[in-house]
Design a protein around this motif. Structure first.
Motif, PDB file in Angstrom:
ATOM      1  N   THR B  50       1.042 -56.860  13.277  1.00 21.86           N
ATOM      2  CA  THR B  50       2.267 -56.398  13.922  1.00 21.86           C
ATOM      3  C   THR B  50       3.452 -57.266  13.513  1.00 21.86           C
ATOM      4  OG1 THR B  50       0.904 -55.857  15.839  1.00 21.86           O
ATOM      5  CG2 THR B  50       3.290 -55.805  16.163  1.00 21.86           C
ATOM      6  N   ILE B  51       4.585 -56.611  13.275  1.00 24.24           N
ATOM      7  CA  ILE B  51       5.840 -57.317  13.016  1.00 24.24           C
ATOM      8  C   ILE B  51       6.870 -56.791  14.002  1.00 24.24           C
ATOM      9  CG2 ILE B  51       7.713 -57.649  11.358  1.00 24.24           C
ATOM     10  CD1 ILE B  51       5.796 -57.085   9.119  1.00 24.24           C
ATOM     11  N   PHE B  52       7.650 -57.689  14.574  1.00 21.26           N
ATOM     12  CA  PHE B  52       8.775 -57.276  15.412  1.00 21.26           C
ATOM     13  C   PHE B  52      10.029 -57.467  14.584  1.00 21.26           C
ATOM     14  CE2 PHE B  52       5.347 -58.835  18.031  1.00 21.26           C
ATOM     15  CZ  PHE B  52       5.205 -57.837  18.982  1.00 21.26           C
ATOM     16  N   GLY B  53      10.795 -56.397  14.396  1.00 24.09           N
ATOM     17  CA  GLY B  53      11.906 -56.559  13.474  1.00 24.09           C
ATOM     18  C   GLY B  53      13.052 -55.601  13.675  1.00 24.09           C
ATOM     19  N   TYR B  54      14.033 -55.800  12.827  1.00 24.23           N
ATOM     20  CA  TYR B  54      15.264 -55.008  12.870  1.00 24.23           C
ATOM     21  C   TYR B  54      15.827 -54.974  11.455  1.00 24.23           C
ATOM     22  CZ  TYR B  54      19.165 -52.986  15.515  1.00 24.23           C
ATOM     23  OH  TYR B  54      20.080 -52.134  16.060  1.00 24.23           O
ATOM     24  N   PRO B  55      16.041 -53.775  10.888  1.00 22.98           N
ATOM     25  CA  PRO B  55      16.449 -53.720   9.483  1.00 22.98           C
ATOM     26  C   PRO B  55      17.934 -54.013   9.270  1.00 22.98           C
ATOM     27  CG  PRO B  55      16.222 -51.517  10.360  1.00 22.98           C
ATOM     28  CD  PRO B  55      15.860 -52.447  11.471  1.00 22.98           C
ATOM     29  N   GLY B  56      18.323 -54.023   8.014  1.00 23.08           N
ATOM     30  CA  GLY B  56      19.717 -54.246   7.647  1.00 23.08           C
ATOM     31  C   GLY B  56      19.834 -54.209   6.135  1.00 23.08           C
ATOM     32  N   GLY B  57      21.055 -54.306   5.655  1.00 15.80           N
ATOM     33  CA  GLY B  57      21.328 -54.127   4.233  1.00 15.80           C
ATOM     34  C   GLY B  57      20.470 -54.977   3.326  1.00 15.80           C
ATOM     35  N   ALA B  58      20.376 -56.277   3.638  1.00 18.36           N
ATOM     36  CA  ALA B  58      19.651 -57.178   2.749  1.00 18.36           C
ATOM     37  C   ALA B  58      18.156 -56.902   2.736  1.00 18.36           C
ATOM     38  CB  ALA B  58      19.913 -58.630   3.154  1.00 18.36           C
ATOM     39  N   LEU B  59      17.687 -56.168   3.763  1.00 19.41           N
ATOM     40  CA  LEU B  59      16.245 -55.932   3.874  1.00 19.41           C
ATOM     41  C   LEU B  59      15.832 -54.533   3.425  1.00 19.41           C
ATOM     42  CD1 LEU B  59      15.172 -57.583   7.253  1.00 19.41           C
ATOM     43  CD2 LEU B  59      14.681 -58.368   4.942  1.00 19.41           C
ATOM     44  N   LEU B  60      16.780 -53.745   2.905  1.00 16.62           N
ATOM     45  CA  LEU B  60      16.441 -52.355   2.576  1.00 16.62           C
ATOM     46  C   LEU B  60      15.219 -52.221   1.668  1.00 16.62           C
ATOM     47  CD1 LEU B  60      19.964 -50.770   2.359  1.00 16.62           C
ATOM     48  CD2 LEU B  60      18.042 -49.869   3.662  1.00 16.62           C
ATOM     49  N   PRO B  61      15.111 -53.006   0.589  1.00 20.50           N
ATOM     50  CA  PRO B  61      13.916 -52.839  -0.249  1.00 20.50           C
ATOM     51  C   PRO B  61      12.626 -53.178   0.501  1.00 20.50           C
ATOM     52  CG  PRO B  61      15.637 -54.019  -1.430  1.00 20.50           C
ATOM     53  CD  PRO B  61      16.073 -53.955   0.002  1.00 20.50           C
ATOM     54  N   LEU B 189      14.864 -64.724   2.509  1.00 18.46           N
ATOM     55  CA  LEU B 189      14.439 -63.882   1.401  1.00 18.46           C
ATOM     56  C   LEU B 189      15.643 -63.129   0.825  1.00 18.46           C
ATOM     57  CD1 LEU B 189      11.830 -62.746   0.029  1.00 18.46           C
ATOM     58  CD2 LEU B 189      11.764 -61.052   1.854  1.00 18.46           C
ATOM     59  N   PRO B 190      16.245 -63.630  -0.260  1.00 18.81           N
ATOM     60  CA  PRO B 190      17.386 -62.929  -0.844  1.00 18.81           C
ATOM     61  C   PRO B 190      16.996 -61.530  -1.334  1.00 18.81           C
ATOM     62  CG  PRO B 190      17.260 -65.170  -1.659  1.00 18.81           C
ATOM     63  CD  PRO B 190      15.977 -64.900  -0.931  1.00 18.81           C
ATOM     64  N   LYS B 191      17.966 -60.637  -1.279  1.00 16.96           N
ATOM     65  CA  LYS B 191      17.697 -59.237  -1.576  1.00 16.96           C
ATOM     66  C   LYS B 191      17.147 -59.046  -2.995  1.00 16.96           C
ATOM     67  CE  LYS B 191      19.789 -54.692  -1.015  1.00 16.96           C
ATOM     68  NZ  LYS B 191      21.027 -53.959  -0.679  1.00 16.96           N
ATOM     69  N   ASP B 192      17.708 -59.783  -3.971  1.00 21.58           N
ATOM     70  CA  ASP B 192      17.242 -59.581  -5.351  1.00 21.58           C
ATOM     71  C   ASP B 192      15.806 -60.063  -5.541  1.00 21.58           C
ATOM     72  OD1 ASP B 192      18.326 -62.113  -4.872  1.00 21.58           O
ATOM     73  OD2 ASP B 192      18.664 -62.499  -6.991  1.00 21.58           O
ATOM     74  N   ILE B 193      15.377 -61.007  -4.711  1.00 19.42           N
ATOM     75  CA  ILE B 193      13.984 -61.461  -4.804  1.00 19.42           C
ATOM     76  C   ILE B 193      13.038 -60.328  -4.387  1.00 19.42           C
ATOM     77  CG2 ILE B 193      12.292 -63.140  -3.923  1.00 19.42           C
ATOM     78  CD1 ILE B 193      14.398 -64.430  -5.690  1.00 19.42           C
TER      79      ILE B 193
END
Lengths: 166, 590
Positions: B50-61, B189-193
């Motif tokens: 289980t992960i508790f989370g919330y998305p956003g631009g940097a996490l799209l991939p 975790l940078p987006k390009d990574i």
């Protein structure tokens, strides 16, 4: 009381701020901090001079030891070690005072590394006592600028901070 | 290996989602996967369910990969909820809790939850999105230096700068979070990574030069501890959260019975020792039982296990257990002598130390008989007590009724009076059944932590004991629990005040109730209903049992609004800075 700590750390970005952040957060006072790569390029060595009683020293040592990037922490007792600091002093010097300053530099086995019409830059290497003494001697000529590297220290004999002890 | 060129700006649909592919050069082989996919693989290898989370631009991939990954993702309504839920999950299950937030504000919203986990030594891995590496340091949109911000509140943190480091870093993060003295670890975790490709292999071992959580226990020290325990006439065990973290409850029980020593626990140690046991003294400290505090003050040997001599426990430090020799068993050498002088430190995992200790001890017979009699007399003379009422609901009564209805529930609390009454008036028998924000004292912790506990232990009843102030700090997670069928019960002890602050104002600030009144701020029944949860209100003592049984029978999340006596205070109480046997308590008439 003053203690000198030799701290071996992973040579990675951010390690210095982890160490200095720990000192400020826990309210420990750093008197000087010098850092540079060791014989192993993956390891840096910090020499930290800290003031405090034995309890403070024990806290500093064990809190530092908890940082993941810190490999080892050694207290270097002054009686069994040598310590040195390099100081550059820019002192006012004209024709009337220059020779006297040069004599002082000779006596302290320091070096003049830059000569100008109004100033001299003097390089002094030594322990705390020697550096303090030449600073006092030069004060009356007018010290315009002073920079020090911070103390570095090493155990005498075969004892090392990375575990070697014969 | 082939170089593939993807055409410019083509839109296409997969599973109803619109994709826009931009022209980019990618080196793709069968053996490489993206950083995002690699992270999912790492989490699977760590058995994260289980992960508790919330998305956003940097996490799209990364979220794109999560879309069809077989890991349960619970979408919270505020990132603070994700951090507390991961913390509650970890405390209830003993596993590492995982939370996820995007860069900038997403990451900074985790900060309180991370600090909370750090103060209570809870294993949490927090993963944050970051702006692409070329933009780091440029004040890019939604950029925050989260590794810098969390430096003093994480056990360790990482900024991944090369996708090839990702598997190693994730492996290290879980290892560091869960071993030694546990704590939160953050991975930025940078987006390009997340879009860079790597040849994935999850490492089997961790090699960290500066981190060796396996400690060789000093057997001589343990032998000396054993002999001090055999000789002591008035021993007392002071057990903290470390006993629960290291799963040492059964060894603690054996130790107490072997040396015939009473056991008091810290707030975080509640549940480490069965409170129905004759040797149990309940909690010590500022709102501890009189008999626990008296016993500490008169003891000749204080055996601290996995506890850190917090100021809420010790009161005036010079006067704390002044007659006692102190044995301190802890995994963290930095805790030894931090606050109090220690006569005998034993560094190591509590369970291993206690097992070794038990092998050196023999059954102790009579030596502490008079001591236990004295303690029993204190127990009879100074029980926890409050003035019951027929007309107004007493908060302590609510807790007792909840215990009567559901003695094996997992109790989670907010912070303040509700927390102290929950600590005092419920009887805890098992570890991991009392979950509370101890070190940081985070209002708003309880509800999302209860959510995390329930997700981790779906077969248990989970009840959040709340205050009307605390609950409003994270009440938006009602949407999360309803949407995800997380059936928790929130029991609000609604006194219309920030009760603990009001109590201090009453006792120490001439009853000047500066900005602590919250009356008529919200209708909690309607609030519950607005979110699709069940709302129940109880205004009279006679309504309390039925409200509780109705809530426990419900198939949805429930809020019970207990309208309680606004003047009720938490006692016993040791004023801040006083010795722990200088106790305030009002007269209670029979």
């Amino acid at each position: 009381m003053r203690h000198t700590l030799a701290v071996l750390v992973d040579n990675k970005p951010g390690v210095l701020s982890r160490v200095s952040g720990l000192f400020s957060r826990r309210g420990f006072n750093i008197e000087s901090l010098a850092v540079g790569m060791t014989e192993d390029p993956e390891i840096s060595r910090m020499t930290i001079v800290v003031r405090g009683d034995d309890r403070v020293l024990a806290q500093v040592t064990s809190q530092l030891g908890k940082l993941i990037d810190v490999i080892s922490v050694c207290d270097i007792p002054s009686s069994e070690s040598v310590d040195r600091e390099l100081v550059l002093i820019k002192v006012s010097a004209d024709a009337t005072t220059r020779s006297e300053i040069m004599q002082i530099v000779d006596i302290f086995r320091a070096k003049i590394i830059d000569v100008g019409t109004e100033t001299l830059i003097i390089e002094v290497t030594g322990d705390r006592g020697k550096v303090g003494a030449i600073e006092r001697m030069l004060k009356r000529f007018g010290i315009r600028e002073l920079v020090r590297t911070g103390m570095v220290a090493m155990n005498r004999n075969t004892k090392t901070v990375n575990g070697g002890d014969a | 290996m082939t170089d593939t060129w993807v055409p410019d700006h083509i839109l296409y649909l997969v599973k109803g989602r619109v994709f826009q592919l931009k022209r980019r050069k990618r080196t793709v082989t069968d053996a490489t996967i993206s950083g995002a996919k690699a992270l999912i693989e790492c989490l699977r290898d760590e058995r994260v369910d289980t992960i508790f989370g919330y998305p956003g631009g940097a996490l799209l991939p990364l979220y794109d990969e999560l879309y069809d990954a077989d890991i349960r993702h619970i979408l919270v309504r505020h990132e603070q909820g994700a951090a507390h839920a991961a913390d509650g999950y970890a405390r209830a299950t003993g596993k590492v809790g995982v939370c996820l937030a995007t860069s900038g504000p997403g990451a900074t919203n985790l900060v309180t939850g991370i600090a909370n986990a750090y103060m209570d030594s809870i294993p949490v891995v927090a993963i944050t999105g970051q702006v692409p590496t070329p933009l780091i340091g440029n004040d890019a949109f939604q950029e925050a230096d989260i590794t810098g911000i969390t430096l003093p509140i994480t056990k360790h943190n990482y900024l991944i700068k090369d996708v090839n480091d990702l598997p190693r870093i994730v492996k290290e993060a879980f290892f560091i979070a869960s071993t030694g003295r546990p704590g939160p670890v953050l991975i930025d975790l940078p987006k390009d990574i997340t879009t860079d490709e790597l040849e994935f292999k999850y490492p089997e071992t961790v090699h960290l030069r500066g981190y060796h959580p396996d400690i060789n226990i000093d057997k001589d020290a343990v032998r000396r501890a054993a002999s001090m325990m055999m000789q002591a006439e008035r021993p007392i065990i002071y057990a903290g959260g470390g006993v629960i973290i290291s799963n040492t409850s059964s060894e603690l029980l054996k130790l107490a019975e072997t040396i015939n020593a009473p056991v008091t626990t810290t707030l975080l140690g509640i549940g480490a020792f069965p409170q129905s046991h004759p040797l149990s003294l309940g909690m010590l400290g500022m709102h501890g039982t009189r008999y626990a505090n008296y016993a500490v003050q008169e003891s000749d040997l204080l055996i601290a296990i996995g506890a850190r001599f917090d100021d809420r426990v010790t009161g005036k430090i010079d006067a704390f257990a002044a007659q006692a020799k102190v044995i301190h068993i802890d995994i963290d050498p930095a805790e030894i002598g931090k606050n109090v002088r220690v006569d005998l430190p034993v560094i190591g995992d509590a369970r291993e130390v206690l097992r070794l200790l038990l092998s050196y001890l023999r059954e102790k017979q009579s030596k502490s008989g008079a001591w236990l009699e004295k303690i029993d007399a204190w127990k009879k003379e100074y029980p926890l007590q409050y003035q019951q009422s027929d007309t107004v609901i007493k908060p302590q009564y609510v807790i007792q009724e909840i215990h009567r209805a559901c003695p094996d529930a997992i109790i989670v609390t907010e912070v303040g009076q509700n927390q102290m009454w929950a600590a005092q008036y419920f009887q805890y028998e098992q570890p991991r059944t009392f979950i509370t924000s101890g070190g940081l004292g985070t209002m708003g912790y309880g509800f999302p932590a209860a959510m995390g506990a329930k997700v981790g232990c779906p077969d248990r009843t989970v009840i959040d004991i709340a205050g009307d102030g605390s609950f409003q700090m994270t009440s938006q997670e009602l949407a999360t629990v309803v949407k995800n069928d997380i059936c928790v019960v929130v029991a609000i002890l609604n006194n219309g005040y920030l009760g603990m602050v009001r109590q201090w104002q009453e006792l120490f600030f001439d009853r000047r109730y500066s900005h602590t009144e919250l009356t008529q701020s919200v209708d909690f029944v309607k609030l519950a209903e607005a979110y699709g949860a069940i709302g129940i209100r109880a205004e009279k003592p006679s309504e309390v049992p039925s409200a509780i049984s109705e809530a426990l029978a419900a198939d949805r999340a429930v809020i019970i609004d207990f309208v309680v006596d606004p003047t009720e205070n938490v006692f016993p109480m040791v004023p801040a800075g006083a010795a722990i046997n200088e106790i305030l308590e009002p007269e209670v008439t029979a």
